[in-house]
Design a protein around this motif. Structure first.
Motif, PDB file in Angstrom:
ATOM      1  N   LYS A 128       0.830  -1.205   0.000  1.00 54.01           N
ATOM      2  CA  LYS A 128       0.000   0.000   0.000  1.00 54.01           C
ATOM      3  C   LYS A 128       0.866   1.256   0.000  1.00 54.01           C
ATOM      4  CE  LYS A 128      -3.981  -2.064   2.366  1.00 54.01           C
ATOM      5  NZ  LYS A 128      -4.843  -2.023   3.581  1.00 54.01           N
ATOM      6  N   ARG A 129       1.948   1.239   0.786  1.00 53.63           N
ATOM      7  CA  ARG A 129       2.815   2.409   0.856  1.00 53.63           C
ATOM      8  C   ARG A 129       3.461   2.686  -0.502  1.00 53.63           C
ATOM      9  NH1 ARG A 129       5.673   0.742   4.669  1.00 53.63           N
ATOM     10  NH2 ARG A 129       4.442   1.618   6.387  1.00 53.63           N
ATOM     11  N   GLU A 130       3.915   1.621  -1.176  1.00 52.23           N
ATOM     12  CA  GLU A 130       4.510   1.799  -2.498  1.00 52.23           C
ATOM     13  C   GLU A 130       3.483   2.298  -3.509  1.00 52.23           C
ATOM     14  OE1 GLU A 130       7.846  -1.789  -2.048  1.00 52.23           O
ATOM     15  OE2 GLU A 130       6.222  -1.911  -3.528  1.00 52.23           O
ATOM     16  N   HIS A 131       2.247   1.804  -3.430  1.00 50.13           N
ATOM     17  CA  HIS A 131       1.205   2.243  -4.354  1.00 50.13           C
ATOM     18  C   HIS A 131       0.891   3.727  -4.161  1.00 50.13           C
ATOM     19  CE1 HIS A 131      -2.224   2.011  -6.996  1.00 50.13           C
ATOM     20  NE2 HIS A 131      -3.055   2.415  -6.016  1.00 50.13           N
ATOM     21  N   ILE A 132       0.783   4.185  -2.917  1.00 52.41           N
ATOM     22  CA  ILE A 132       0.523   5.597  -2.634  1.00 52.41           C
ATOM     23  C   ILE A 132       1.682   6.464  -3.108  1.00 52.41           C
ATOM     24  CG2 ILE A 132       0.208   7.263  -0.768  1.00 52.41           C
ATOM     25  CD1 ILE A 132      -1.304   5.090   0.769  1.00 52.41           C
ATOM     26  N   ALA A 133       2.901   5.994  -2.911  1.00 53.96           N
ATOM     27  CA  ALA A 133       4.055   6.759  -3.365  1.00 53.96           C
ATOM     28  C   ALA A 133       4.051   6.909  -4.881  1.00 53.96           C
ATOM     29  CB  ALA A 133       5.342   6.083  -2.894  1.00 53.96           C
ATOM     30  N   GLN A 134       3.683   5.849  -5.601  1.00 52.57           N
ATOM     31  CA  GLN A 134       3.604   5.936  -7.058  1.00 52.57           C
ATOM     32  C   GLN A 134       2.527   6.913  -7.505  1.00 52.57           C
ATOM     33  OE1 GLN A 134       3.104   1.979  -8.536  1.00 52.57           O
ATOM     34  NE2 GLN A 134       5.177   1.311  -7.923  1.00 52.57           N
ATOM     35  N   LEU A 135       1.344   6.920  -6.820  1.00 52.32           N
ATOM     36  CA  LEU A 135       0.275   7.861  -7.162  1.00 52.32           C
ATOM     37  C   LEU A 135       0.716   9.309  -6.938  1.00 52.32           C
ATOM     38  CD1 LEU A 135      -2.895   6.046  -5.747  1.00 52.32           C
ATOM     39  CD2 LEU A 135      -2.184   6.249  -8.135  1.00 52.32           C
ATOM     40  N   ARG A 136       1.406   9.561  -5.829  1.00 54.71           N
ATOM     41  CA  ARG A 136       1.885  10.906  -5.569  1.00 54.71           C
ATOM     42  C   ARG A 136       2.914  11.355  -6.597  1.00 54.71           C
ATOM     43  NH1 ARG A 136       2.770  10.615   1.025  1.00 54.71           N
ATOM     44  NH2 ARG A 136       0.535  10.696   1.594  1.00 54.71           N
ATOM     45  N   LYS A 137       3.769  10.445  -6.971  1.00 51.85           N
ATOM     46  CA  LYS A 137       4.774  10.769  -7.971  1.00 51.85           C
ATOM     47  C   LYS A 137       4.120  11.110  -9.307  1.00 51.85           C
ATOM     48  CE  LYS A 137       8.888   8.914 -10.229  1.00 51.85           C
ATOM     49  NZ  LYS A 137       9.788   7.749 -10.365  1.00 51.85           N
ATOM     50  N   LYS A 138       3.116  10.314  -9.692  1.00 49.30           N
ATOM     51  CA  LYS A 138       2.419  10.578 -10.944  1.00 49.30           C
ATOM     52  C   LYS A 138       1.654  11.894 -10.892  1.00 49.30           C
ATOM     53  CE  LYS A 138      -0.670   8.397 -14.264  1.00 49.30           C
ATOM     54  NZ  LYS A 138      -1.559   7.225 -14.551  1.00 49.30           N
ATOM     55  N   PHE A 139       1.057  12.229  -9.728  1.00 49.00           N
ATOM     56  CA  PHE A 139       0.334  13.489  -9.574  1.00 49.00           C
ATOM     57  C   PHE A 139       1.271  14.686  -9.733  1.00 49.00           C
ATOM     58  CE2 PHE A 139      -2.962  16.263  -8.285  1.00 49.00           C
ATOM     59  CZ  PHE A 139      -2.441  17.178  -7.388  1.00 49.00           C
ATOM     60  N   GLU A 140       2.449  14.615  -9.133  1.00 46.33           N
ATOM     61  CA  GLU A 140       3.410  15.699  -9.264  1.00 46.33           C
ATOM     62  C   GLU A 140       3.876  15.847 -10.706  1.00 46.33           C
ATOM     63  OE1 GLU A 140       4.234  17.874  -7.073  1.00 46.33           O
ATOM     64  OE2 GLU A 140       3.059  16.980  -5.443  1.00 46.33           O
ATOM     65  N   GLU A 141       4.076  14.737 -11.386  1.00 48.03           N
ATOM     66  CA  GLU A 141       4.494  14.811 -12.793  1.00 48.03           C
ATOM     67  C   GLU A 141       3.400  15.459 -13.640  1.00 48.03           C
ATOM     68  OE1 GLU A 141       7.361  10.817 -12.832  1.00 48.03           O
ATOM     69  OE2 GLU A 141       5.419  10.819 -13.858  1.00 48.03           O
ATOM     70  N   ASP A 142       2.113  15.129 -13.368  1.00 52.47           N
ATOM     71  CA  ASP A 142       1.010  15.745 -14.115  1.00 52.47           C
ATOM     72  C   ASP A 142       0.947  17.244 -13.843  1.00 52.47           C
ATOM     73  OD1 ASP A 142       0.410  13.305 -15.152  1.00 52.47           O
ATOM     74  OD2 ASP A 142      -1.215  12.860 -13.738  1.00 52.47           O
ATOM     75  N   LYS A 143       1.152  17.686 -12.601  1.00 48.57           N
ATOM     76  CA  LYS A 143       1.131  19.104 -12.286  1.00 48.57           C
ATOM     77  C   LYS A 143       2.224  19.858 -13.044  1.00 48.57           C
ATOM     78  CE  LYS A 143       0.784  20.490  -8.112  1.00 48.57           C
ATOM     79  NZ  LYS A 143       1.003  20.641  -6.648  1.00 48.57           N
ATOM     80  N   GLN A 144       3.419  19.253 -13.097  1.00 48.93           N
ATOM     81  CA  GLN A 144       4.498  19.903 -13.828  1.00 48.93           C
ATOM     82  C   GLN A 144       4.204  19.984 -15.323  1.00 48.93           C
ATOM     83  OE1 GLN A 144       8.111  17.853 -12.893  1.00 48.93           O
ATOM     84  NE2 GLN A 144       8.044  18.367 -10.692  1.00 48.93           N
ATOM     85  N   ARG A 145       3.592  18.940 -15.859  1.00 52.03           N
ATOM     86  CA  ARG A 145       3.273  18.941 -17.285  1.00 52.03           C
ATOM     87  C   ARG A 145       2.220  19.992 -17.614  1.00 52.03           C
ATOM     88  NH1 ARG A 145      -0.545  16.266 -20.140  1.00 52.03           N
ATOM     89  NH2 ARG A 145      -1.157  15.090 -18.289  1.00 52.03           N
TER      90      ARG A 145
END
Length: 275
Positions: free
Chosen positions: A245-262
């Motif tokens: 679960k911790r790894e899944h949440i970390a991946q979602l946060r990483k993807k969210f930050e990448e979308d914000k930058q894009r």
């Protein structure tokens, strides 16, 4: 060795005889070699047999095998001279000496083993203490020093291809002969029980397998890795659930930050198209 280095004052240590030597006739102060009969248990293949070997201490760096052989030649025929860094413990078996490989350069004062052809040579060598100083470098047999010694050392360091090839071929012939003898011995002992009744079992069969190539080894390792991965139990323990679960949440946060930058980049370029 520290007590033996340099000039021996007040006589030789117990069991040793001091022999005075000089580098040349112009040298004023003599140098002392400490000699005694080499005593070890006699065994097969001993390179330094007892009663015929003279043990020499305090050998200076400029005194080589030829010089020692010439110093003791008047005592009797010299069979061999072996110079070492320090005294050897036990017996030394005769080994094949190479001219090109495993060369060791000894510096400073050393020890030597002078082997005579008869035991009388050892006693005659010890009696040299009654004579005057022996000369290491003479007009007929000078010892090279300085630039002439360096030139000789450099010339000797140049490898002769024919001699190197001959030595390598001789070594490989001995190696092949040894391997053939070991294989023949293994064939003779195959299926024969030993003293305790055990029979040695080997993997060698009637049709031995072909040697693997590097690519084949990589494929085998990959199959083993996949097999181990399938055998692993995933999400079996509670801590594994938490880690997943911790790894899944970390991946979602990483993807969210990448979308914000894009999106921010697209806005800066005025190419924002939400629909």
């Amino acid at each position: 060795m520290a007590a033996a280095a340099g000039r021996v004052a007040g006589g030789a240590p117990a069991g040793y005889t001091a022999l005075a030597v000089k580098f040349g006739p112009r040298q004023r102060s003599p140098h002392c070699l400490l000699v005694k009969e080499h005593r070890v248990r006699e065994g097969p293949g001993a390179a330094h047999p007892p009663r015929r070997t003279l043990f020499v201490l305090n050998v200076p760096p400029y005194c080589g095998r030829e010089s020692l052989s010439r110093l003791f030649f008047s005592c009797g025929p010299v069979q061999s001279v072996d110079i070492c860094d320090k005294p050897e413990i036990g017996e030394k078996t005769e080994t094949l000496k190479s001219k090109f490989f495993n060369l060791k350069t000894t510096k400073g004062f050393r020890v030597a083993y002078v082997v005579f052809r008869s035991p009388a040579g050892v006693q005659a060598a010890k009696a040299l203490s009654q004579r005057g100083p022996l000369l290491i470098s003479t007009e007929s047999h000078p010892v090279k020093t300085g630039i002439s010694k360096w030139i000789t050392s450099y010339a000797a360091s140049v490898v002769d291809r024919e001699e190197l090839k001959a030595e390598v071929d001789a070594f490989m012939q001995d190696y092949d002969k040894q391997i053939a003898e070991e294989e023949a011995k293994a064939v003779e002992e195959e299926g024969v029980p030993d003293e305790e009744g055990w029979v040695k079992v080997t993997r060698k069969g009637r049709k031995p397998g072909l040697p693997r190539t590097e690519a084949a080894n990589l494929r085998v390792l990959e199959r083993e890795r996949r097999k181990r991965a399938r055998k692993e139990l995933l999400n079996f323990y509670a801590w594994q659930h938490r880690e997943t679960k911790r790894e899944h949440i970390a991946q979602l946060r990483k993807k969210f930050e990448e979308d914000k930058q894009r999106i921010a980049l697209m806005r800066a370029q005025r190419k924002f198209r939400p629909y």
